[in-house]
Design a protein around this motif. Structure first.
Motif, short mmCIF file in Angstrom:
data_model
loop_
_atom_site.label_atom_id
_atom_site.label_comp_id
_atom_site.label_asym_id
_atom_site.label_seq_id
_atom_site.Cartn_x
_atom_site.Cartn_y
_atom_site.Cartn_z
N ILE A 307 0.85 -1.20 0.00
CA ILE A 307 0.00 0.00 0.00
C ILE A 307 0.88 1.24 0.00
CG2 ILE A 307 -1.71 1.32 1.29
CD1 ILE A 307 -2.79 -1.31 2.39
N TYR A 308 1.89 1.25 0.86
CA TYR A 308 2.76 2.42 0.97
C TYR A 308 3.52 2.65 -0.34
CZ TYR A 308 1.87 1.35 5.90
OH TYR A 308 1.28 1.06 7.11
N GLU A 309 4.02 1.58 -0.93
CA GLU A 309 4.76 1.74 -2.18
C GLU A 309 3.85 2.26 -3.29
OE1 GLU A 309 8.27 -1.63 -1.64
OE2 GLU A 309 6.38 -2.19 -2.62
N LYS A 310 2.61 1.78 -3.34
CA LYS A 310 1.67 2.25 -4.36
C LYS A 310 1.38 3.74 -4.17
CE LYS A 310 -2.85 1.45 -6.43
NZ LYS A 310 -2.28 1.56 -7.80
N ALA A 311 1.44 4.21 -2.91
CA ALA A 311 1.20 5.63 -2.64
C ALA A 311 2.43 6.48 -2.93
CB ALA A 311 0.76 5.81 -1.19
N GLY A 312 3.51 5.88 -3.40
CA GLY A 312 4.69 6.64 -3.78
C GLY A 312 5.77 6.70 -2.72
N PHE A 313 5.65 5.90 -1.66
CA PHE A 313 6.67 5.88 -0.62
C PHE A 313 7.84 5.00 -1.04
CE2 PHE A 313 3.16 7.61 1.57
CZ PHE A 313 3.61 8.21 2.73
N ASN A 314 9.05 5.45 -0.68
CA ASN A 314 10.25 4.68 -0.96
C ASN A 314 10.96 4.34 0.35
OD1 ASN A 314 10.25 4.79 -3.89
ND2 ASN A 314 10.67 6.97 -3.66
N THR A 315 11.59 3.17 0.38
CA THR A 315 12.40 2.80 1.54
C THR A 315 13.70 3.59 1.50
OG1 THR A 315 11.46 0.57 1.66
CG2 THR A 315 13.60 0.91 2.69
N VAL A 316 13.96 4.34 2.57
CA VAL A 316 15.14 5.19 2.61
C VAL A 316 16.22 4.64 3.55
CG1 VAL A 316 13.94 7.30 1.96
CG2 VAL A 316 14.02 6.65 4.37
N ARG A 317 15.85 3.73 4.43
CA ARG A 317 16.82 3.11 5.33
C ARG A 317 16.19 1.87 5.94
NH1 ARG A 317 20.54 6.41 9.82
NH2 ARG A 317 22.40 5.13 9.51
N GLN A 318 17.02 0.89 6.30
CA GLN A 318 16.53 -0.29 6.97
C GLN A 318 17.12 -0.37 8.37
OE1 GLN A 318 16.68 -4.02 4.96
NE2 GLN A 318 15.28 -3.37 3.36
N PHE A 319 16.28 -0.83 9.30
CA PHE A 319 16.69 -0.99 10.69
C PHE A 319 16.51 -2.46 11.08
CE2 PHE A 319 15.80 3.44 10.27
CZ PHE A 319 16.65 4.09 11.16
N ALA A 320 17.46 -2.97 11.83
CA ALA A 320 17.41 -4.37 12.25
C ALA A 320 16.82 -4.49 13.65
CB ALA A 320 18.81 -4.98 12.24
N ILE A 321 15.93 -5.45 13.81
CA ILE A 321 15.41 -5.83 15.12
C ILE A 321 16.29 -6.97 15.62
CG2 ILE A 321 13.41 -6.63 16.42
CD1 ILE A 321 13.14 -3.86 15.01
N MET A 322 16.90 -6.83 16.80
CA MET A 322 17.91 -7.78 17.24
C MET A 322 17.63 -8.27 18.66
SD MET A 322 21.34 -5.97 15.65
CE MET A 322 22.18 -7.54 15.38
N ARG A 323 18.15 -9.46 18.94
CA ARG A 323 17.97 -10.05 20.27
C ARG A 323 19.15 -10.93 20.64
NH1 ARG A 323 12.50 -13.06 21.35
NH2 ARG A 323 11.87 -10.89 21.53
N LYS A 324 19.44 -10.94 21.95
CA LYS A 324 20.43 -11.86 22.50
C LYS A 324 19.84 -12.48 23.75
CE LYS A 324 25.11 -12.06 24.47
NZ LYS A 324 26.32 -11.25 24.78
N GLU A 325 19.91 -13.79 23.85
CA GLU A 325 19.49 -14.48 25.06
C GLU A 325 20.57 -14.30 26.12
OE1 GLU A 325 16.49 -15.71 25.27
OE2 GLU A 325 16.04 -15.46 23.13
N LEU A 326 20.16 -13.91 27.30
CA LEU A 326 21.13 -13.64 28.37
C LEU A 326 21.25 -14.84 29.30
CD1 LEU A 326 20.06 -10.01 29.33
CD2 LEU A 326 21.94 -10.70 27.83
N THR A 327 22.46 -15.31 29.48
CA THR A 327 22.68 -16.38 30.44
C THR A 327 22.84 -15.75 31.83
OG1 THR A 327 25.06 -16.26 30.02
CG2 THR A 327 23.78 -17.87 28.76
N GLN A 328 22.29 -16.43 32.82
CA GLN A 328 22.33 -15.89 34.20
C GLN A 328 23.63 -16.31 34.90
OE1 GLN A 328 20.01 -13.74 35.37
NE2 GLN A 328 19.14 -13.86 33.32
#
Length: 328
Positions: A307-328
């Motif tokens: 929908i966004y692309e059809k409205a003329g929006f362009n991706t200008v940057r990508q962000f990563a969602i990240m995770r690390k499991e923490l050992t106690q």
């Protein structure tokens, strides 16, 4: 070489950290900060924890800054701590220094009983950044770690996994026009008794029920508050005026950005093209109130991306969602 040491937050470091931010984080595309905006984002935030905020020091002053936050009432908050930022001065941007600050954050998370460390858009400490290639246009939140940054590379090396990508998207609004095929969708929806227009409590009902049906607490709070305060919201209304979906709110921010909280269509009313109509009508409404541009972010696998692309929006940057499991 002078020995570097880590210290937990004290207010006396604030001016030096603002100067560090404006000399280092700004080079990575983040917006410069003033003492007031630094306090607004960090120290005045209800989730700010001095014991989860660190500076890296030598005899010359502050050479690094790291901040994380926690809160059991945050999404995933019972199990996760959030990494907000790790910033190092020029000449000190070595992985060993990043590791020192990251270990301090993770140690605090473990002490609070957290089992994972996350970098993601639920973080309540919102870091504004400039949209590349624009005349100072900005987005109000970094929804993860920039995928083209040194911090992203470093977190991968420290055992963080890349769980998803958020596409930051942008469009100037001065030339925005709803195309004929979207107008045709609107006509088809009207034949079935649906309208897409600004919310009017005198004619529309069931807004709270519609929002509850979308199962997004953030939307439920924000859009309900906007409607109650008279802030315009674009809604889709079913026959009889019952709310079936929303887009908005319609707010021009002081920086010229058209604010965007989201779009949603109640499951009972999907399959009629209402999501596309809502978004295009929102862009039109924001253009009409003088917004210069819109920016938003969405998951790389989110169907709304089309929908966004059809409205003329362009991706200008990508962000990563990240995770690390923490050992106690």
């Amino acid at each position: 070489m002078t020995q570097l040491k880590v210290a937990t937050w004290e207010e006396r470091y604030a001016d030096a950290v603002v100067a560090l931010w404006n000399g280092s984080a700004v080079r990575d595309g983040y917006k410069e900060l003033t003492p007031e905006t630094f306090a607004e984002i960090f120290t005045a935030n209800r989730y700010f924890d001095p014991a989860c905020t660190y500076v890296l020091l030598d005899e010359g002053g502050v050479r690094g800054f790291a901040c994380g936050c926690t809160g059991d009432d945050l999404p995933l908050g019972e199990t996760a701590g959030y990494v907000t930022c790790i910033v190092l001065a020029e000449g000190f941007a070595a992985d060993a220094n990043r590791a020192t600050l990251l270990e301090a954050l993770e140690t605090r998370f473990r002490a609070l009983g957290k089992r994972q460390s996350d970098v993601l858009f639920f973080n309540p400490m919102r870091l504004p950044w400039y949209i590349p290639g624009t005349p100072g246009h900005e987005h109000n939140n970094a929804p993860g770690v920039p995928a083209d940054s040194e911090l992203y590379r470093f977190l991968l090396s420290e055992g963080y996994t890349d769980r998803a990508r958020q596409c930051a998207m942008y469009r100037p609004l001065n030339d925005f026009v709803i195309p004929a095929d979207i107008r045709a969708k609107e006509d088809n929806a009207a034949e079935a008794g649906y309208t897409v227009e600004l919310f009017d409590p005198r004619r529309h009902t069931g807004l709270a029920e519609m929002l509850a049906g979308l199962a997004n607490p953030a939307w439920e709070r924000e859009i309900a508050a906007c409607a109650a305060d008279g802030v315009p919201v674009v809604i889709a209304a079913a026959p009889g005026g019952q709310a079936a979906g929303f887009a908005g709110p319609v707010v021009r921010q002081d920086n010229g950005r058209g604010y965007f909280a989201g779009i949603g269509v109640h499951p009972d009313h999907e399959g009629r093209g209402l999501g596309s109509i809502l978004f295009f009508k929102l862009c039109e409404a924001l253009r009409d109130v003088g917004a210069d541009y819109m920016s938003l972010f969405t998951g790389s696998n989110n169907p709304a991306l089309r929908i966004y692309e059809k409205a003329g929006f362009n991706t200008v940057r990508q962000f990563a969602i990240m995770r690390k499991e923490l050992t106690q």
